[in-house]
Write a protein that holds these residues in place. Structure first.
Motif, PDB file in Angstrom:
ATOM      1  N   GLU A 168       0.883  -1.162   0.000  1.00 54.38           N
ATOM      2  CA  GLU A 168       0.000   0.000   0.000  1.00 54.38           C
ATOM      3  C   GLU A 168       0.925   1.217   0.000  1.00 54.38           C
ATOM      4  O   GLU A 168       2.098   1.107   0.396  1.00 54.38           O
ATOM      5  CB  GLU A 168      -0.899  -0.028   1.226  1.00 54.38           C
ATOM      6  CG  GLU A 168      -2.035  -1.036   1.137  1.00 54.38           C
ATOM      7  CD  GLU A 168      -3.012  -0.707   0.033  1.00 54.38           C
ATOM      8  OE1 GLU A 168      -3.761   0.274   0.159  1.00 54.38           O
ATOM      9  OE2 GLU A 168      -3.027  -1.427  -0.977  1.00 54.38           O
ATOM     10  N   ARG A 171       2.546   1.644   3.499  1.00 51.84           N
ATOM     11  CA  ARG A 171       2.857   0.516   4.389  1.00 51.84           C
ATOM     12  C   ARG A 171       2.977  -0.770   3.583  1.00 51.84           C
ATOM     13  O   ARG A 171       2.411  -0.889   2.483  1.00 51.84           O
ATOM     14  CB  ARG A 171       1.795   0.381   5.478  1.00 51.84           C
ATOM     15  CG  ARG A 171       0.463  -0.108   5.016  1.00 51.84           C
ATOM     16  CD  ARG A 171      -0.619   0.090   6.080  1.00 51.84           C
ATOM     17  NE  ARG A 171      -1.890   0.235   5.406  1.00 51.84           N
ATOM     18  CZ  ARG A 171      -2.743  -0.744   5.189  1.00 51.84           C
ATOM     19  NH1 ARG A 171      -2.460  -1.950   5.609  1.00 51.84           N
ATOM     20  NH2 ARG A 171      -3.872  -0.536   4.560  1.00 51.84           N
ATOM     21  N   VAL A 173       1.934  -4.585   3.446  1.00 51.82           N
ATOM     22  CA  VAL A 173       0.899  -5.463   4.001  1.00 51.82           C
ATOM     23  C   VAL A 173       1.531  -6.843   4.158  1.00 51.82           C
ATOM     24  O   VAL A 173       1.896  -7.482   3.161  1.00 51.82           O
ATOM     25  CB  VAL A 173      -0.341  -5.527   3.068  1.00 51.82           C
ATOM     26  CG1 VAL A 173      -1.445  -6.361   3.694  1.00 51.82           C
ATOM     27  CG2 VAL A 173      -0.842  -4.125   2.740  1.00 51.82           C
ATOM     28  N   SER A 280      -8.615  -2.189 -11.318  1.00 51.57           N
ATOM     29  CA  SER A 280      -9.313  -2.729 -10.147  1.00 51.57           C
ATOM     30  C   SER A 280      -8.320  -3.678  -9.469  1.00 51.57           C
ATOM     31  O   SER A 280      -7.115  -3.450  -9.523  1.00 51.57           O
ATOM     32  CB  SER A 280     -10.594  -3.429 -10.591  1.00 51.57           C
ATOM     33  OG  SER A 280     -11.320  -3.912  -9.485  1.00 51.57           O
ATOM     34  N   ASP A 281      -8.819  -4.718  -8.880  1.00 45.33           N
ATOM     35  CA  ASP A 281      -7.949  -5.651  -8.149  1.00 45.33           C
ATOM     36  C   ASP A 281      -8.400  -7.072  -8.494  1.00 45.33           C
ATOM     37  O   ASP A 281      -9.616  -7.316  -8.635  1.00 45.33           O
ATOM     38  CB  ASP A 281      -8.090  -5.402  -6.639  1.00 45.33           C
ATOM     39  CG  ASP A 281      -7.052  -6.163  -5.834  1.00 45.33           C
ATOM     40  OD1 ASP A 281      -6.113  -5.524  -5.332  1.00 45.33           O
ATOM     41  OD2 ASP A 281      -7.179  -7.407  -5.704  1.00 45.33           O
ATOM     42  N   THR A 391     -20.983  -9.048  -8.887  1.00 46.68           N
ATOM     43  CA  THR A 391     -20.119 -10.225  -8.765  1.00 46.68           C
ATOM     44  C   THR A 391     -20.862 -11.450  -9.302  1.00 46.68           C
ATOM     45  O   THR A 391     -20.288 -12.299  -9.990  1.00 46.68           O
ATOM     46  CB  THR A 391     -19.749 -10.440  -7.279  1.00 46.68           C
ATOM     47  OG1 THR A 391     -19.162  -9.252  -6.792  1.00 46.68           O
ATOM     48  CG2 THR A 391     -18.792 -11.605  -7.106  1.00 46.68           C
ATOM     49  N   GLY A 502     -16.506   1.484  -4.026  1.00 48.28           N
ATOM     50  CA  GLY A 502     -16.636   0.412  -5.015  1.00 48.28           C
ATOM     51  C   GLY A 502     -16.495  -0.971  -4.419  1.00 48.28           C
ATOM     52  O   GLY A 502     -16.465  -1.960  -5.139  1.00 48.28           O
ATOM     53  N   HIS A 503     -16.398  -1.052  -3.095  1.00 54.26           N
ATOM     54  CA  HIS A 503     -16.316  -2.354  -2.428  1.00 54.26           C
ATOM     55  C   HIS A 503     -17.671  -2.669  -1.814  1.00 54.26           C
ATOM     56  O   HIS A 503     -18.209  -1.875  -1.056  1.00 54.26           O
ATOM     57  CB  HIS A 503     -15.262  -2.343  -1.311  1.00 54.26           C
ATOM     58  CG  HIS A 503     -13.906  -1.915  -1.761  1.00 54.26           C
ATOM     59  ND1 HIS A 503     -13.172  -0.963  -1.102  1.00 54.26           N
ATOM     60  CD2 HIS A 503     -13.156  -2.302  -2.812  1.00 54.26           C
ATOM     61  CE1 HIS A 503     -12.020  -0.777  -1.730  1.00 54.26           C
ATOM     62  NE2 HIS A 503     -11.984  -1.569  -2.758  1.00 54.26           N
ATOM     63  N   PRO A 568      -8.946  -3.701   6.640  1.00 50.42           N
ATOM     64  CA  PRO A 568      -8.971  -2.260   6.358  1.00 50.42           C
ATOM     65  C   PRO A 568      -9.980  -1.890   5.290  1.00 50.42           C
ATOM     66  O   PRO A 568     -10.508  -0.785   5.276  1.00 50.42           O
ATOM     67  CB  PRO A 568      -7.534  -1.958   5.898  1.00 50.42           C
ATOM     68  CG  PRO A 568      -6.863  -3.253   5.707  1.00 50.42           C
ATOM     69  CD  PRO A 568      -7.610  -4.279   6.469  1.00 50.42           C
TER      70      PRO A 568
HETATM   71  C1  LIG Z   1     -19.013  -4.357 -11.239  1.00 53.32           C
HETATM   72  C2  LIG Z   1     -18.799  -5.395 -10.234  1.00 53.32           C
HETATM   73  C3  LIG Z   1     -18.078  -4.854  -9.048  1.00 53.32           C
HETATM   74  O1  LIG Z   1     -18.593  -4.020  -8.404  1.00 53.32           O
HETATM   75  S1  LIG Z   1     -16.543  -5.468  -8.699  1.00 53.32           S
HETATM   76  C4  LIG Z   1     -15.857  -4.308  -7.594  1.00 53.32           C
HETATM   77  C5  LIG Z   1     -15.327  -3.075  -8.290  1.00 53.32           C
HETATM   78  N1  LIG Z   1     -14.683  -2.268  -7.348  1.00 53.32           N
HETATM   79  C6  LIG Z   1     -13.437  -1.841  -7.465  1.00 53.32           C
HETATM   80  O2  LIG Z   1     -12.773  -2.056  -8.436  1.00 53.32           O
HETATM   81  C7  LIG Z   1     -12.869  -1.068  -6.280  1.00 53.32           C
HETATM   82  C8  LIG Z   1     -12.588   0.342  -6.647  1.00 53.32           C
HETATM   83  N2  LIG Z   1     -11.906   1.012  -5.568  1.00 53.32           N
HETATM   84  C9  LIG Z   1     -10.589   1.101  -5.519  1.00 53.32           C
HETATM   85  O3  LIG Z   1      -9.875   0.617  -6.374  1.00 53.32           O
HETATM   86  C10 LIG Z   1      -9.994   1.821  -4.341  1.00 53.32           C
HETATM   87  O4  LIG Z   1     -10.984   2.035  -3.370  1.00 53.32           O
HETATM   88  C11 LIG Z   1      -9.349   3.172  -4.718  1.00 53.32           C
HETATM   89  C12 LIG Z   1     -10.313   4.075  -5.461  1.00 53.32           C
HETATM   90  C13 LIG Z   1      -8.119   2.891  -5.581  1.00 53.32           C
HETATM   91  C14 LIG Z   1      -8.916   3.897  -3.419  1.00 53.32           C
HETATM   92  O5  LIG Z   1      -8.086   3.043  -2.705  1.00 53.32           O
HETATM   93  P1  LIG Z   1      -7.666   3.355  -1.176  1.00 53.32           P
HETATM   94  O6  LIG Z   1      -7.161   4.733  -1.126  1.00 53.32           O
HETATM   95  O7  LIG Z   1      -6.750   2.286  -0.747  1.00 53.32           O
HETATM   96  O8  LIG Z   1      -9.009   3.336  -0.355  1.00 53.32           O
HETATM   97  P2  LIG Z   1      -9.922   2.083   0.017  1.00 53.32           P
HETATM   98  O9  LIG Z   1     -11.188   2.620   0.546  1.00 53.32           O
HETATM   99  O10 LIG Z   1     -10.033   1.177  -1.121  1.00 53.32           O
HETATM  100  O11 LIG Z   1      -9.106   1.371   1.181  1.00 53.32           O
HETATM  101  C15 LIG Z   1      -9.488   1.374   2.546  1.00 53.32           C
HETATM  102  C16 LIG Z   1      -8.345   0.790   3.334  1.00 53.32           C
HETATM  103  O12 LIG Z   1      -8.058  -0.525   2.814  1.00 53.32           O
HETATM  104  C17 LIG Z   1      -6.668  -0.616   2.461  1.00 53.32           C
HETATM  105  N3  LIG Z   1      -6.526  -1.430   1.247  1.00 53.32           N
HETATM  106  C18 LIG Z   1      -7.055  -1.201   0.052  1.00 53.32           C
HETATM  107  N4  LIG Z   1      -6.672  -2.153  -0.801  1.00 53.32           N
HETATM  108  C19 LIG Z   1      -5.864  -2.990  -0.107  1.00 53.32           C
HETATM  109  C20 LIG Z   1      -5.153  -4.170  -0.431  1.00 53.32           C
HETATM  110  N5  LIG Z   1      -5.185  -4.689  -1.651  1.00 53.32           N
HETATM  111  N6  LIG Z   1      -4.423  -4.767   0.525  1.00 53.32           N
HETATM  112  C21 LIG Z   1      -4.389  -4.264   1.776  1.00 53.32           C
HETATM  113  N7  LIG Z   1      -5.055  -3.152   2.154  1.00 53.32           N
HETATM  114  C22 LIG Z   1      -5.776  -2.534   1.212  1.00 53.32           C
HETATM  115  C23 LIG Z   1      -6.235   0.794   2.189  1.00 53.32           C
HETATM  116  O13 LIG Z   1      -4.851   0.931   2.386  1.00 53.32           O
HETATM  117  C24 LIG Z   1      -7.039   1.566   3.231  1.00 53.32           C
HETATM  118  O14 LIG Z   1      -6.385   1.391   4.459  1.00 53.32           O
HETATM  119  P3  LIG Z   1      -6.271   2.566   5.543  1.00 53.32           P
HETATM  120  O15 LIG Z   1      -7.572   2.569   6.271  1.00 53.32           O
HETATM  121  O16 LIG Z   1      -6.038   3.842   4.799  1.00 53.32           O
HETATM  122  O17 LIG Z   1      -5.130   2.156   6.386  1.00 53.32           O
END
Ligand SMILES: CCC(=O)SCCNC(=O)CCNC(=O)[C@H](O)C(C)(C)COP(=O)(O)OP(=O)(O)OC[C@H]1O[C@@H](n2cnc3c(N)ncnc32)[C@H](O)[C@@H]1OP(=O)(O)O
Length: 631
Positions: A168, A171, A173, A280-281, A391, A502-503, A568
């Motif tokens: 991340e 940090r 993970v 995405s992931d 999903t 988006g989660h 997280p």
């Molecule tokens: C159409 C069908 C579907 O709906 S499938 C799902 C589609 N959804 C997506 O693709 C998700 C889109 N969202 C994202 O990619 C991210 O939220 C983006 C926008 C990049 C922002 O990321 P971020 O800044 O990390 O915020 P966040 O709210 O996602 O994270 C919250 C806390 O979780 C953590 N986190 C995130 N990913 C990971 C990971 N792979 N491994 C470990 N930890 C992870 C983040 O670091 C964050 O932690 P913290 O609370 O800040 O410490």
């Protein structure tokens, strides 16, 4: 033919439509027909065909002369690295990993959990399983050990493939201790683990159980592709339900291949040789369908991105990658664009890059708010295609299929149903509603190929969750309406599932964790509006009688508990102690009313409320937290 003609052609002859789409796939034995309806309302597709996913995603492209084309482009602004893997290299690497897994006893039908960050090896692990007919289940890295343990116990993997760490922005993970803890917590124990040691952290291996990714493959005979039946499960992907027990969505091989191949051209306008990127992931369905399988089945180049839309290192990172790799179609979640828009409202970072190859931006994962769509339209100058899927469905229920025809965009709508989906808006009694009327969105059975045929080891739950409320339909859990032109509008969930960045998250699962705190007698979690993440969870805690501990300390402990137990990704940071929860006379917690108060929306006093004064107490508690937020 345009969209309307193609949709009508599907409706007139669904079997013919999907058999024609199946011609885009290499079969070892052709299926005799598309739909298998013998066990309706449980349906299957292409059940008697024989096929292999890895062959279709990798080997056939090498055979067709695309061996030197980049299959996977890795971009990590966190490690400052970029690396391309050709189809030929991918074939060699996947066959070698599959050979090593087979040597340790992994066979067709065995489950393998994959717990890896956004590195090419995650896709290689998925493809190696597919090569053998093993069923993978990828677990998102943002989940805690407990969530991994729940999945281990549900799908009982023979092996787990993991990386030593994820990265991340601020940090490391530590995946390996999380993995060890999950295996310790789980009843089921995998026979072995394969660990990809990243240079940022070398994990300690447990002798006899853990193998190093490279050493494990040393000297093994590469594995060929194992043909499997069309209805053989390709993977299980867990998703949030209303309780803490996630639902194991099953994906059958034949329909998955046919549907994804069809969507790559019809929806995303991507063909062999094109470059596609879904930011995405691999732990989410978008990662399965459109980072790994879809683009590779189509013979395109896919991007694996280890970074964030902002902060790694700047809000221009998406545009840099689109420029450098000449991306034609780009897919991200609205929350990512909101993060960029917040840091770059006038699109200055976009102007620094040449985005000539970009033909369209696709959005999904949550409702795309009009401000964000308009911002992207204005600054990117390409069609912005919001599309809606789940999903469970694995691919878009509604979209603007730019590979068939670019339909007019209506901001706020993910456009029109895709062939395969007969989408209806129903009232509570299951009767179709007229255009413009709000109701439950349901899809007439059968669902198309590539959608879920059942839940892993949970057929009764599958029927209860999706098929029983509206007999003859699949219940999406989303509410909305359709306009006179057949455009869909998705407005809200009909259950306690919320969408944070988006989660998809279960408030029920968070409540289960909060309720385990020794001082908490009762609790409720709601999803409140958030400008960046769409929604954020907020917990109300009622404490045990006589508990005189400091409320701030208890809230802090509860926040920590959710992070430890769910992870997280739950983004659970807000909670408050209240005396009582508002309920109906029959004891149902009035969550929807609490959401309205927190969001500053008007609400009607529920007729069945037990004690209206409790809503004033909730209002006061929310005010103390700063809600409703000033607009
Ligand atoms: C159409 C069908 C579907 O709906 S499938 C799902 C589609 N959804 C997506 O693709 C998700 C889109 N969202 C994202 O990619 C991210 O939220 C983006 C926008 C990049 C922002 O990321 P971020 O800044 O990390 O915020 P966040 O709210 O996602 O994270 C919250 C806390 O979780 C953590 N986190 C995130 N990913 C990971 C990971 N792979 N491994 C470990 N930890 C992870 C983040 O670091 C964050 O932690 P913290 O609370 O800040 O410490």
């Amino acid at each position: 033919m345009g969209y309307k003609e193609i949709y009508s052609a599907w409706k007139a002859d669904p079997n013919g439509f999907w058999m024609q789409a199946a011609e885009g796939i290499d079969w070892v034995e052709q299926p005799s027909k598309a739909l298998f309806a013998e066990n309706a309302p449980l349906y299957e597709w292409f059940s008697d065909g024989m096929v292999n996913t890895c062959w279709n995603a990798v080997d056939r492209h090498v055979l067709a002369g695309r061996g030197d084309q980049i299959a996977i482009q890795h971009e990590s602004p966190i490690t400052h690295s970029t690396k391309g893997i050709t189809y030929k290299e991918l074939q060699t690497r996947v066959a070698s990993l599959a050979g090593a897994l087979r040597m340790r006893g992994v066979e067709k039908g065995d489950r393998v959990i994959i717990y890896m960050p956004m590195i090419p090896e995650a896709l290689e692990a998925m493809l190696a399983c597919a090569r053998l007919g093993a069923i993978h289940s990828v677990v998102f890295g943002g989940f805690a050990a407990n969530e991994l343990a729940v999945r281990i116990d549900d799908c009982k993997p023979k092996a787990i493939i993991a990386a030593s760490c994820g990265l991340e922005p601020n940090r490391v993970v530590h995946y390996k201790p999380l993995l060890d803890s999950a295996i310790e917590q789980a009843q089921h124990k995998p026979e072995f683990c394969v660990i990809f040691q990243r240079e940022q952290e070398v994990a300690k291996l447990i002798e006899g159980r853990d193998f190093n990714w490279h050493g494990f493959q040393y000297g093994v005979k590469p594995a060929d592709c194992v043909p499997v039946e069309g209805n053989h499960p390709a993977y299980i992907l867990y998703t949030s339900g209303t309780t803490g027990q996630p639902k194991g969505v099953v994906r059958h091989t034949g329909g998955h291949l046919v549907a994804l191949n069809w969507t790559m051209k019809a929806i995303y306008n991507i063909e062999a040789g094109d470059r596609f990127w879904a930011a995405s992931d691999v732990g989410w369905v978008v990662g399965h369908s459109y980072i790994c399988y879809g683009p590779l089945i189509a013979g395109a180049t896919t991007v694996v991105f280890e970074g964030k839309p902002v902060g790694t290192p700047h809000p221009g990172v998406f545009w840099r990658i689109i420029q450098n790799h000449r991306i034609k179609s780009f897919f991200t979640a609205p929350t990512a664009l909101r993060a960029i828009k917040r840091e770059d409202p006038t699109g200055e970072w976009i102007k620094r890059y040449k985005l000539h190859d970009l033909q369209a931006l696709f959005l999904a994962g949550e409702r795309a708010d009009p401000d964000t769509v308009k911002w992207a339209q204005q600054h990117l100058g390409v069609p912005v295609v919001d599309h809606w899927w789940q999903t469970e469905t694995g691919w878009a229920i509604a979209a603007n299929p730019i590979g068939l025809e670019v339909l007019p965009t209506k901001v706020g709508s993910p456009s029109v149903p895709m062939p395969g989906y007969d989408v209806q808006v129903l009232d509570e009694g299951g009767h179709p509603l007229k255009a413009g009327e709000l109701g439950a969105i349901a899809i007439k059975l059968p669902l198309p190929p590539g959608t879920l045929p059942t839940l892993w080891n949970a057929e009764p739950r599958f029927k209860k969750s999706y098929l029983e409320h509206f007999p003859g339909y699949y219940e999406t859990g989303d509410a909305g309406y359709m306009d006179e032109d057949g455009y869909l509008y998705i407005m809200a969930r009909t259950d306690d599932v919320i969408n944070v960045a988006g989660h998809r998250l279960s408030t029920g699962a968070m409540e289960e964790v909060l309720a385990s705190h020794p001082d908490v007698a009762e609790c409720a979690v709601i999803g409140i509006a958030d400008d960046l993440k769409g929604q954020q969870p907020l917990g109300f805690l009622c404490l045990n009688k006589g508990c005189d501990r400091d409320h701030k300390t208890i809230v802090k402990e509860c926040v920590g508990l959710v992070r430890d137990q769910i992870g997280p990704v739950a983004a659970f940071k807000l909670a408050t102690v209240v005396d009582r929860l508002p309920k109906t006379r029959s004891g149902k917690i009035l969550r929807a009313t609490m959401v309205k108060i927190a969001d500053g929306e008007d609400y009607k006093m529920p007729a069945t409320i037990d004690d209206p004064a409790i809503l004033d107490e909730i209002t006061e508690a929310l005010k103390a937290l700063g809600f409703p937020a000033a607009k």
